[in-house]
Motif scaffolding. Sequence first.
Motif, PDB file in Angstrom:
ATOM      1  N   VAL A  80      15.339   7.193  12.098  1.00  0.00           N
ATOM      2  CA  VAL A  80      14.410   7.423  10.988  1.00  0.00           C
ATOM      3  C   VAL A  80      13.562   8.646  11.347  1.00  0.00           C
ATOM      4  O   VAL A  80      13.535   9.060  12.508  1.00  0.00           O
ATOM      5  N   PHE A  81      12.887   9.211  10.338  1.00  0.00           N
ATOM      6  CA  PHE A  81      12.145  10.451  10.564  1.00  0.00           C
ATOM      7  C   PHE A  81      10.668  10.280  10.239  1.00  0.00           C
ATOM      8  O   PHE A  81      10.292   9.537   9.321  1.00  0.00           O
ATOM      9  N   SER A  82       9.836  11.017  10.994  1.00  0.00           N
ATOM     10  CA  SER A  82       8.414  11.085  10.668  1.00  0.00           C
ATOM     11  C   SER A  82       8.281  11.754   9.297  1.00  0.00           C
ATOM     12  O   SER A  82       9.150  12.521   8.888  1.00  0.00           O
ATOM     13  N   ARG A  83       7.212  11.457   8.587  1.00  0.00           N
ATOM     14  CA  ARG A  83       7.142  11.957   7.205  1.00  0.00           C
ATOM     15  C   ARG A  83       6.992  13.461   7.132  1.00  0.00           C
ATOM     16  O   ARG A  83       7.256  14.064   6.093  1.00  0.00           O
ATOM     17  N   ASP A  84       6.569  14.111   8.230  1.00  0.00           N
ATOM     18  CA  ASP A  84       6.530  15.579   8.229  1.00  0.00           C
ATOM     19  C   ASP A  84       7.901  16.165   8.575  1.00  0.00           C
ATOM     20  O   ASP A  84       8.069  17.378   8.604  1.00  0.00           O
ATOM     21  N   GLY A  85       8.866  15.288   8.833  1.00  0.00           N
ATOM     22  CA  GLY A  85      10.227  15.749   9.092  1.00  0.00           C
ATOM     23  C   GLY A  85      10.399  16.461  10.425  1.00  0.00           C
ATOM     24  O   GLY A  85      11.402  17.112  10.660  1.00  0.00           O
ATOM     25  N   ARG A  86       9.414  16.335  11.290  1.00  0.00           N
ATOM     26  CA  ARG A  86       9.548  17.035  12.570  1.00  0.00           C
ATOM     27  C   ARG A  86      10.187  16.156  13.645  1.00  0.00           C
ATOM     28  O   ARG A  86      10.918  16.646  14.500  1.00  0.00           O
ATOM     29  N   TYR A  87       9.893  14.868  13.598  1.00  0.00           N
ATOM     30  CA  TYR A  87      10.355  13.992  14.671  1.00  0.00           C
ATOM     31  C   TYR A  87      11.425  13.028  14.175  1.00  0.00           C
ATOM     32  O   TYR A  87      11.309  12.456  13.087  1.00  0.00           O
ATOM     33  N   ALA A  88      12.444  12.838  15.001  1.00  0.00           N
ATOM     34  CA  ALA A  88      13.466  11.836  14.732  1.00  0.00           C
ATOM     35  C   ALA A  88      13.243  10.688  15.709  1.00  0.00           C
ATOM     36  O   ALA A  88      13.069  10.925  16.912  1.00  0.00           O
ATOM     37  N   TYR A  89      13.210   9.477  15.198  1.00  0.00           N
ATOM     38  CA  TYR A  89      13.113   8.295  16.061  1.00  0.00           C
ATOM     39  C   TYR A  89      14.509   7.699  16.170  1.00  0.00           C
ATOM     40  O   TYR A  89      15.074   7.260  15.166  1.00  0.00           O
ATOM     41  N   GLY A 120      16.032   0.544  13.136  1.00  0.00           N
ATOM     42  CA  GLY A 120      14.598   0.504  12.908  1.00  0.00           C
ATOM     43  C   GLY A 120      14.220   1.080  11.561  1.00  0.00           C
ATOM     44  O   GLY A 120      15.075   1.427  10.748  1.00  0.00           O
ATOM     45  N   ALA A 121      12.925   1.162  11.349  1.00  0.00           N
ATOM     46  CA  ALA A 121      12.398   1.656  10.080  1.00  0.00           C
ATOM     47  C   ALA A 121      11.030   2.280  10.353  1.00  0.00           C
ATOM     48  O   ALA A 121      10.465   2.109  11.441  1.00  0.00           O
ATOM     49  N   ILE A 122      10.527   3.014   9.365  1.00  0.00           N
ATOM     50  CA  ILE A 122       9.191   3.611   9.496  1.00  0.00           C
ATOM     51  C   ILE A 122       8.363   3.167   8.295  1.00  0.00           C
ATOM     52  O   ILE A 122       8.883   3.018   7.177  1.00  0.00           O
ATOM     53  N   SER A 123       7.075   2.933   8.544  1.00  0.00           N
ATOM     54  CA  SER A 123       6.218   2.345   7.509  1.00  0.00           C
ATOM     55  C   SER A 123       5.942   3.309   6.369  1.00  0.00           C
ATOM     56  O   SER A 123       6.114   4.523   6.492  1.00  0.00           O
ATOM     57  N   GLN A 124       5.468   2.749   5.264  1.00  0.00           N
ATOM     58  CA  GLN A 124       5.139   3.541   4.082  1.00  0.00           C
ATOM     59  C   GLN A 124       4.177   4.688   4.419  1.00  0.00           C
ATOM     60  O   GLN A 124       4.358   5.808   3.962  1.00  0.00           O
ATOM     61  N   ASP A 125       3.180   4.409   5.263  1.00  0.00           N
ATOM     62  CA  ASP A 125       2.202   5.449   5.598  1.00  0.00           C
ATOM     63  C   ASP A 125       2.641   6.305   6.788  1.00  0.00           C
ATOM     64  O   ASP A 125       1.906   7.200   7.206  1.00  0.00           O
ATOM     65  N   GLY A 126       3.807   6.014   7.334  1.00  0.00           N
ATOM     66  CA  GLY A 126       4.340   6.833   8.422  1.00  0.00           C
ATOM     67  C   GLY A 126       3.708   6.597   9.776  1.00  0.00           C
ATOM     68  O   GLY A 126       4.024   7.274  10.745  1.00  0.00           O
ATOM     69  N   GLN A 400      11.543  10.929   3.218  1.00  0.00           N
ATOM     70  CA  GLN A 400      10.820  10.767   1.957  1.00  0.00           C
ATOM     71  C   GLN A 400      11.373   9.627   1.100  1.00  0.00           C
ATOM     72  O   GLN A 400      10.976   9.485  -0.050  1.00  0.00           O
ATOM     73  N   ARG A 401      12.287   8.845   1.645  1.00  0.00           N
ATOM     74  CA  ARG A 401      12.899   7.778   0.844  1.00  0.00           C
ATOM     75  C   ARG A 401      12.542   6.405   1.402  1.00  0.00           C
ATOM     76  O   ARG A 401      12.587   6.193   2.615  1.00  0.00           O
ATOM     77  N   MET A 402      12.210   5.475   0.506  1.00  0.00           N
ATOM     78  CA  MET A 402      11.964   4.100   0.950  1.00  0.00           C
ATOM     79  C   MET A 402      13.280   3.487   1.414  1.00  0.00           C
ATOM     80  O   MET A 402      14.330   3.765   0.848  1.00  0.00           O
ATOM     81  N   GLY A 403      13.188   2.676   2.433  1.00  0.00           N
ATOM     82  CA  GLY A 403      14.391   1.995   2.919  1.00  0.00           C
ATOM     83  C   GLY A 403      15.247   2.840   3.841  1.00  0.00           C
ATOM     84  O   GLY A 403      16.350   2.448   4.214  1.00  0.00           O
ATOM     85  N   PHE A 404      14.741   4.014   4.235  1.00  0.00           N
ATOM     86  CA  PHE A 404      15.472   4.865   5.175  1.00  0.00           C
ATOM     87  C   PHE A 404      14.650   5.181   6.415  1.00  0.00           C
ATOM     88  O   PHE A 404      14.874   6.137   7.084  1.00  0.00           O
TER      89      PHE A 404
END
Lengths: 404, 117
Positions: A80-89, A120-126, A400-404
């Motif tokens: 999954v990705f941080s919402r700024d698109g810089r980090y991949a988890y 894994g997943a990332i939360s709505q607020d990142g 930027q997508r829910m569930g991803f």
Amino acid sequence: MKTPILHYGIDLLVALCVLLWLSACGSVPPQVAQDALRGTGNLGLVIERADGRGQIVDNSTRQSLATVPGLGDLSHASVVFSRDGRYAYVFGRDGGLTKVDLLLARIDKRVMQAGNSIGGAISQDGRLVVAQNYAPGGIKAFDAQTLELLADVPADYGDQGQRSKVVGLADLAGNRFAYALFDAGEIRITDLSDPKHPRTQRFPAGRQPYDALVTPDGRYYIAGLFGEDGLALLDTWQPEQGSRKILSGYGRGQEPLPVFKMPHLRGWAIAGGRAYLPAIGRHEVLVVDTTTWQEVGRIPVKSQPVFVMARPDGRQIWVNFAFPDNGWVQVIDPLTQQVTSTLQPGKAVLHMEFTPKGEQVWISARDDHKVLVLDTATRQVLQELPASSPSGIFFTHRAQRMGF
Amino acid sequence: MFRVFALFALLSILSWTPIQAAEPGLQPSPGRRQALIHMVIQDCGSCHGLTLKGGLGPALLPADLADKDVPGLVATIHQGRPGTAMPPFKSLLSEAEAAWIVEQLRQGFPRDQGERP
């Protein structure tokens, strides 16, 4: 490791000095600024699963930019990705959770968080990264910046202290997470809005949920069942109404065919008011109306479907298959609900990922040791990129997508 | 559960006889062995892990299999385990090949050298 994409620190300092010096001279060559800075919206990570590495790729230039080693056992890696698109988890099978900096092309942080993990997943607020684990069964929430453990929610069930394998973790609104318990046959929603005090609701799912998805609007959670013909549906806007079965008895009492690989479910199944779902033990894609949740069709395909993915505009549905038919890919036209193309892009196709608006699809061919980039309109191969046993391909637009 | 296992073990012995009778030392050819190793690591690895430490399916390391009944393991590969996610592999390999895989798993599985020589 190849050259990092962007050196901060000394390199940036040098670049800054050069810039200042040049601006003092009154002429700034544009390539300086261009070389030093870039966005991440067209970046992605290709998993080289046998070697525990990730390749950072650019889906505009269709190039590999760098390789990041040291990601552990990637038998079943998901990202999954941080919402700024810089980090991949990156979630590894061995329980490793690695935060990869896509710009500096290096590991930012890495923790071993479980014995056996699935994704894994990332939360709505990142702010929260949540891992779903097989052993010990449960979910764990981490601070997305520091990877500090914030919450540990065991998937316990029964009266003997059993813990279930967790599958199908998906982020919901309000920093809630939905997931399913393979061994316990349950769906759970854990509210992590206050990570110190997680609150969990439980719903019956059915026998052996193997994966799940949340619809792109974040409303419906659907768990696929391995142990019975049907799927479990939960309206997360109205969880008090409970879960219910959809597509019950889709196997029509026939003996199921062997399933050599579990299918994967995500929100990419939804297109044009329909859900396109892999059948279990049948060589079919099941089509469901997403307002009535009634079956509206079934499409015969080559073999056991694994990924059934709508192109981002919904105009095509791409399907790949379980071993030993994993050399095939088929494309479905949602208007006619028929297969329109049958392709053999490479040996052991494990994954597909569309570019953000779907003009291309990237396909990993594990046993050919390459990633193929196809034009989705013409199905022509535009590019081949060498990769060692590639499996998952993950582009940052997932952030930027829910569930991803 | 044990009864199911025992039934499979029995079935496996019964159906195994003709293959076994061919040649006790009958082993898959080197090319076939490499293909089987690749399959176990890469495709069985989807559930059991590339390192065979387990996933949705159980771990298959020598220590995990030491106390397991060998014909039962062969039957599990060849005929699957109803009620679990373990499918039957009989459409893809013979019982003798399943037995060879079990033997390798119990000894410590060889390294994957690729799909074929």
